[in-house]
Design a protein around this motif. Sequence first.
Motif, PDB file in Angstrom:
ATOM      1  N   PHE A 239       2.944   6.131 -12.210  1.00 18.87           N
ATOM      2  CA  PHE A 239       2.172   6.426 -11.121  1.00 18.87           C
ATOM      3  C   PHE A 239       1.455   4.926 -10.362  1.00 18.87           C
ATOM      4  CE2 PHE A 239      -1.921   7.546  -8.819  1.00 18.87           C
ATOM      5  CZ  PHE A 239      -0.904   8.436  -7.544  1.00 18.87           C
TER       6      PHE A 239
ATOM      7  N   VAL B 190       0.409   2.819  -9.151  1.00 25.23           N
ATOM      8  CA  VAL B 190      -0.398   2.323  -7.618  1.00 25.23           C
ATOM      9  C   VAL B 190      -1.578   1.191  -8.140  1.00 25.23           C
ATOM     10  CG1 VAL B 190      -2.692   3.751  -6.627  1.00 25.23           C
ATOM     11  CG2 VAL B 190      -1.490   5.260  -7.163  1.00 25.23           C
ATOM     12  N   SER B 191      -1.793   1.041  -9.188  1.00 23.88           N
ATOM     13  CA  SER B 191      -2.624  -0.120  -9.619  1.00 23.88           C
ATOM     14  C   SER B 191      -1.253  -1.089 -10.448  1.00 23.88           C
ATOM     15  CB  SER B 191      -3.902  -0.136 -10.229  1.00 23.88           C
ATOM     16  OG  SER B 191      -3.775   1.167 -10.965  1.00 23.88           O
TER      17      SER B 191
ATOM     18  N   ASN C  37       0.801  -0.979   0.153  1.00 22.13           N
ATOM     19  CA  ASN C  37      -0.214  -0.018  -0.038  1.00 22.13           C
ATOM     20  C   ASN C  37       0.858   1.081  -0.061  1.00 22.13           C
ATOM     21  OD1 ASN C  37      -2.524  -1.209   0.218  1.00 22.13           O
ATOM     22  ND2 ASN C  37      -2.253  -1.446   2.110  1.00 22.13           N
ATOM     23  N   SER C  38       2.111   1.442   0.982  1.00 21.78           N
ATOM     24  CA  SER C  38       3.097   2.594   0.890  1.00 21.78           C
ATOM     25  C   SER C  38       3.235   2.036  -0.603  1.00 21.78           C
ATOM     26  CB  SER C  38       3.787   1.963   1.674  1.00 21.78           C
ATOM     27  OG  SER C  38       4.747   0.762   1.537  1.00 21.78           O
ATOM     28  N   HIS C  39       3.892   3.332  -1.713  1.00 24.33           N
ATOM     29  CA  HIS C  39       3.821   3.249  -3.544  1.00 24.33           C
ATOM     30  C   HIS C  39       5.410   3.455  -3.494  1.00 24.33           C
ATOM     31  CE1 HIS C  39      -0.011   3.841  -2.988  1.00 24.33           C
ATOM     32  NE2 HIS C  39      -0.763   5.055  -2.973  1.00 24.33           N
TER      33      HIS C  39
END
Length: 422
Positions: A271, A273-274, A228-230
């Motif tokens: 980015f 995130v996913s 969860n930490s990017h």
Amino acid sequence: VCLFLMAANVLEEDSMEQDIESPVTIHQPKLPKQAREDLPKNINKECAKRKIQRYVRKDGKCNVHHGNVRETYRYLTDIFTTLVDLKWRFNLLIFVMVYTVTWLFFGMIWWLIAYMRGDMDHIGDSTWTPCVSNLNGFVSAFLFSIETETTIGYGYRVITDKCPEGIILLLVQSVLGSIVNAFMVGCMFVKISQPKKRAETLVFSTNAVISMRDGKLCLMFRVGDLRNSHIVEASIRAKLIKSKQTKEGEFIPLNQTDINVGYYTGDDRLFLVSPLIISHEINQQSPFWEISKAQLPKEELEIVVILEGMVEATGMTCQARSSYITSEILWGYRFTPVLTLEDGFYEVDYNSFHETYETNTPVYSAKELAEMASRADLPLTWSVSSKLDQHAELETEEEEKNQEDQNERNGDVANLENESKV
């Protein structure tokens, strides 16, 4: 080869003379060495898949070993990095050995000072002032060394002011002990906080795929982050590892060529995130420009992908690597979608992260597709050019007619002037 053909003909003639029902054992003739070397290679061996030696393994470790390194002193000049790069078992062994050796070394010196001053001969004498109180042997000297270097100070063994050499040794051990503590603790801290383990949660798809995207042939692979930490300032790079021979005949093994994954458009900055699908457009600048589906399995190449970024929690730079060989590049496939919209959030299904499905993709190379597209546009260009030529011819014919009419008119005017003069 001729000898081989002659021997085969002789065997065929002999086999025809034999009875059909009788078993016949045919032995291969023993050919000379030169004839055996000149024989064509076995087709089965050519078609067999050759194992490609990886340059970078799937877990990101480089499959390169440095041998015959003679300048080993360079490792000692950078002893801190050498200790950090060591395996944990060796690092812990060195950590324990350094402290134990320093404690034993200074304990021996404390015992020698007490022995040379005669403190061992006046144990229990209240009139005698020793260098270190309550030091009665090597074991007590070793314990006093530990107390001094670690600044524990139990208060039972203390140094007196009647021992100048002991005071100097106390200063030296305190300073050196602080240096050893800073060096070893710093080494262990860096070893523990290395971002290598953070790269374990950065995943790459098992296979890369080649299919059409927006009417263009593209090479694609998928990356994802399990935490969860990017990863901050994440960027992706790709390299093609393939042997090359120059025009001058120089052979370059493991030549590295850049694969553009969006450097000029900024698509290489992610980015993350996913999970994202990284795409490389196969154009004239691409090393896959002339590679078709039939030619791809014959190529000995490897694609190395590198994902870099800063860990959000520590701010340290993290790098994750993976690679794809020709057998791991699927032509005519796409990745299965993994992102779905739920009630108020997006959910990623990592069970489908590596899954692909087949899609309609031409088997031709990008160069051949471009040539076919250009040939498909040729009739239109020919019709336009022919119409332009016809229009130009009509204009020239009209100009010629106008010129003739003008000449005829000029001739009539000249005749009328001559008649008037007569």
